[in-house]
Design an enzyme around this catalytic site. Structure first.
Site, PDB file in Angstrom:
ATOM      1  N   VAL A 116       0.785  -1.586  -7.208  1.00  0.00           N
ATOM      2  CA  VAL A 116       1.385  -2.123  -5.982  1.00  0.00           C
ATOM      3  C   VAL A 116       0.807  -1.355  -4.793  1.00  0.00           C
ATOM      4  O   VAL A 116       0.549  -0.160  -4.889  1.00  0.00           O
ATOM      5  CB  VAL A 116       2.926  -1.935  -6.014  1.00  0.00           C
ATOM      6  CG1 VAL A 116       3.556  -2.311  -4.681  1.00  0.00           C
ATOM      7  CG2 VAL A 116       3.528  -2.767  -7.121  1.00  0.00           C
ATOM      8  N   GLY A 119      -3.672  -3.343  -1.909  1.00  0.00           N
ATOM      9  CA  GLY A 119      -4.347  -4.385  -1.129  1.00  0.00           C
ATOM     10  C   GLY A 119      -4.947  -5.461  -2.012  1.00  0.00           C
ATOM     11  O   GLY A 119      -5.788  -6.239  -1.574  1.00  0.00           O
ATOM     12  N   GLY A 121      -3.059  -7.778  -3.548  1.00  0.00           N
ATOM     13  CA  GLY A 121      -2.144  -8.922  -3.591  1.00  0.00           C
ATOM     14  C   GLY A 121      -1.075  -8.828  -4.662  1.00  0.00           C
ATOM     15  O   GLY A 121      -0.468  -9.837  -5.026  1.00  0.00           O
ATOM     16  N   SER A 123       1.991  -7.619  -4.630  1.00  0.00           N
ATOM     17  CA  SER A 123       3.340  -8.023  -4.204  1.00  0.00           C
ATOM     18  C   SER A 123       3.442  -9.553  -4.150  1.00  0.00           C
ATOM     19  O   SER A 123       4.426 -10.133  -4.628  1.00  0.00           O
ATOM     20  CB  SER A 123       3.649  -7.466  -2.815  1.00  0.00           C
ATOM     21  OG  SER A 123       3.477  -6.081  -2.813  1.00  0.00           O
ATOM     22  N   ASP A 166      -2.044 -13.697   1.404  1.00  0.00           N
ATOM     23  CA  ASP A 166      -2.076 -13.214   0.015  1.00  0.00           C
ATOM     24  C   ASP A 166      -1.454 -14.231  -0.933  1.00  0.00           C
ATOM     25  O   ASP A 166      -1.997 -14.511  -1.997  1.00  0.00           O
ATOM     26  CB  ASP A 166      -1.284 -11.894  -0.109  1.00  0.00           C
ATOM     27  CG  ASP A 166      -2.060 -10.716   0.435  1.00  0.00           C
ATOM     28  OD1 ASP A 166      -3.057 -10.955   1.164  1.00  0.00           O
ATOM     29  OD2 ASP A 166      -1.684  -9.569   0.147  1.00  0.00           O
TER      30      ASP A 166
HETATM   31  O1  PMV Z   1      -3.360  -5.034   2.495  1.00  0.00           O
HETATM   32  P1  PMV Z   1      -2.958  -6.469   2.413  1.00  0.00           P
HETATM   33  O2  PMV Z   1      -3.534  -7.153   1.213  1.00  0.00           O
HETATM   34  O3  PMV Z   1      -1.506  -6.682   2.552  1.00  0.00           O
HETATM   35  O4  PMV Z   1      -3.668  -7.240   3.627  1.00  0.00           O
HETATM   36  C1  PMV Z   1      -3.286  -7.116   4.958  1.00  0.00           C
HETATM   37  C2  PMV Z   1      -4.164  -8.002   5.773  1.00  0.00           C
HETATM   38  C3  PMV Z   1      -3.976  -7.887   7.279  1.00  0.00           C
HETATM   39  O5  PMV Z   1      -4.928  -8.774   7.853  1.00  0.00           O
HETATM   40  C4  PMV Z   1      -4.289  -6.488   7.746  1.00  0.00           C
HETATM   41  C5  PMV Z   1      -2.581  -8.258   7.731  1.00  0.00           C
HETATM   42  C6  PMV Z   1      -2.217  -9.720   7.575  1.00  0.00           C
HETATM   43  O6  PMV Z   1      -1.003 -10.021   7.596  1.00  0.00           O
HETATM   44  O7  PMV Z   1      -3.100 -10.589   7.481  1.00  0.00           O
END
Ligand code: PMV
Length: 339
Positions: A116, A119, A121, A123, A166
């Protein structure tokens, strides 16, 4: 299928990487996201009464149990560290209870080969998998686009904000261009010539996504024109990326990832460990590498021109002590099997 006929439903949901465009997407620019062959599996089975029992083998910590009853969630072990991850399960259950207008008990079991907060995805995949498996035991058949909407609502319930990027990436699979304008997310699928040979390196998380988004917002409040130009440059990289990906030009895609990484660094969301991973991957032979997701730790993605090269780069990074693994883009998003 009527209510009560299904004994168990198993949902399998891929993870995701953002190939190009994170952060700028918050300011209305497009981004390119891709499903990858790392998975969250959520099993839902019938349980007497109306409580939801959740067990996770490996979300945050090993072997966490929680029960959602009328008074809220009770953690029987693991507690605080797993609370965040489990709140996606409970929010997903709530969303399905709203649309099905039924409150039925369920036993939910989660297995994930992604951490988790990296980055990738996870969650969104936990939320989507719970929506898919729980709705299936209630006899509902929801398509991936509907599941993506419900998983986005679950993310909103937990995080207070979500672009939905995501949830759509993991539910729809494939490589997609996403665009958030006027609060609406549009998604269009790219035709790719074959799975992209990618690797991911997990680095220590220094701050959560919300903090990384806030960092960019603060920089923009001090340098509005400059940051807007960086964001629109990222948007231009994404536009080029669309034709590059569809034409199968991996070398050019790698170059675009490198340029995108430089701009993400300029926005202040990189870390020393991420820079080391990015440059080590390139030195080992990757044709492109960048932060993927919010940054400030979490994952770095790299692209290789062949599977053989991917194996080599992955080995070099692992021998350096990095948490690297080879992944490929997948065409299939969320899927549900009734057992
Ligand atoms: O870290 P992640 O997978 O939650 O990605 C965030 C992506 C951002 O562009 C930084 C924020 C968003 O809501 O798009």
């Amino acid at each position: 299928m009527g209510i009560g006929e299904v004994v168990k439903a198993v949902a399998k949901v891929p993870g995701k990487v953002t190939l190009l465009g994170e952060h700028a997407v918050v300011y209305g620019q497009p981004a390119i996201v891709a499903g990858i062959d790392r998975y969250v599996v959520v099993e839902a089975s019938d349980l007497e009464g109306d409580e939801v029992d959740v067990y996770s083998e490996d979300i945050s910590v090993k072997g966490v149990n929680a029960r959602l009853g009328p008074g809220g969630a009770v953690y029987t072990c693991g507690e605080a560290i797993a609370e965040k991850a489990f709140s996606y399960v409970f929010e997903a259950i709530r969303q399905i209870r709203i649309i099905s207008e039924t409150v039925r008990g369920a036993a939910i079991r989660i297995k994930s080969d992604m951490p988790v907060g990296a980055g990738l995805g996870t969650s969104a995949a936990v939320a989507a998998g719970t929506c898919a498996a729980y709705s299936a035991i209630l006899g509902l058949q929801l398509d991936p686009a509907t599941l993506a909407e419900l998983a986005t609502k679950a993310e909103l319930g937990v995080q207070g904000s979500s672009s939905g990027m995501d949830a759509h990436a993991v539910c729809l699979g494939g490589v997609n261009v996403v665009n958030k304008a006027n609060e609406r997310l549009t998604v269009s699928r790219l035709k790719i010539r074959g799975p992209l040979p990618l690797g991911v390196v997990e680095t220590p998380r220094e701050a959560p996504t919300a903090h990384a988004v806030e960092t960019v917002a603060r920089l923009r409040s001090r340098y509005p024109d400059l940051v807007d130009r960086l964001n629109s440059d990222i948007g231009a990289i994404v536009q080029d990326g669309v034709t590059t990906i569809e034409s199968g030009n991996l070398t050019q895609l790698g170059e675009l990832m490198n340029i995108n990484h430089g701009l993400l660094s300029s926005l202040g969301v990189s870390t020393a460990a991420m820079e080391e991973a990015v440059y080590s991957a390139r030195r080992a032979g990757a044709i492109g590498s960048k932060i993927t997701g919010a940054g400030m730790g979490g994952s770095v993605v790299y692209l290789c021109d062949t599977d053989r090269k991917l194996g080599e780069v992955n080995s070099v990074l692992r021998n350096m002590g990095m948490v690297s693994s080879a992944v490929h883009t997948v065409e299939k998003g969320v899927s549900v099997t009734l057992v």
